[in-house]
Design a protein around this motif. Structure first.
Motif: not given
Length: 114
Positions: A103, A107-109, A111
């Motif tokens: 997490a 970048e609020n994602c 990977k």
């Protein structure tokens, strides 16, 4: 513990815990401290965050400050698995198929690495 943050079980019982701006500690199933990763490996953490354990029993640690993910095998030296592409790694998980999920809070994602 000094500011415990993230926790993950280890195979065979026990658990691993990251400490804010500190260290990562491994505990046995009896809750007795087994080791500190910085002492065992001579590794200096910036700000350890997410921790997980892969199918081989190696411990993986995301370092928010250094923007890296390191693998700590039971025997041998630490290995930097991810050194680019992370802005603020936090929580992590390992899959049985060899994928690493990280997490990235900036970048609020999530990977995914193989």
């Amino acid at each position: 513990l000094q500011g415990p943050r993230y926790i993950s079980p280890v195979p065979g019982g026990g658990f691993v815990v990251s400490e804010e701006c500190g260290d990562v500690k491994v505990f046995m199933s009896s809750c007795k401290l087994l080791c500190s990763l910085s002492s065992k490996y001579g590794h200096q953490f910036g700000n350890p965050a997410g921790v997980c354990v892969d199918t081989d029993g190696s411990i993986l640690v995301a370092d928010e400050q250094r923007r890296t993910v390191h693998l700590f095998p039971e025997h041998g030296a630490p290995i930097c698995l991810v050194s680019t592409g992370l802005r603020r790694p936090a929580g992590m998980a390992c899959s049985s198929s060899g994928h690493l999920f990280v997490a990235d809070t900036v970048e609020n994602c999530v990977k995914v690495f193989k």
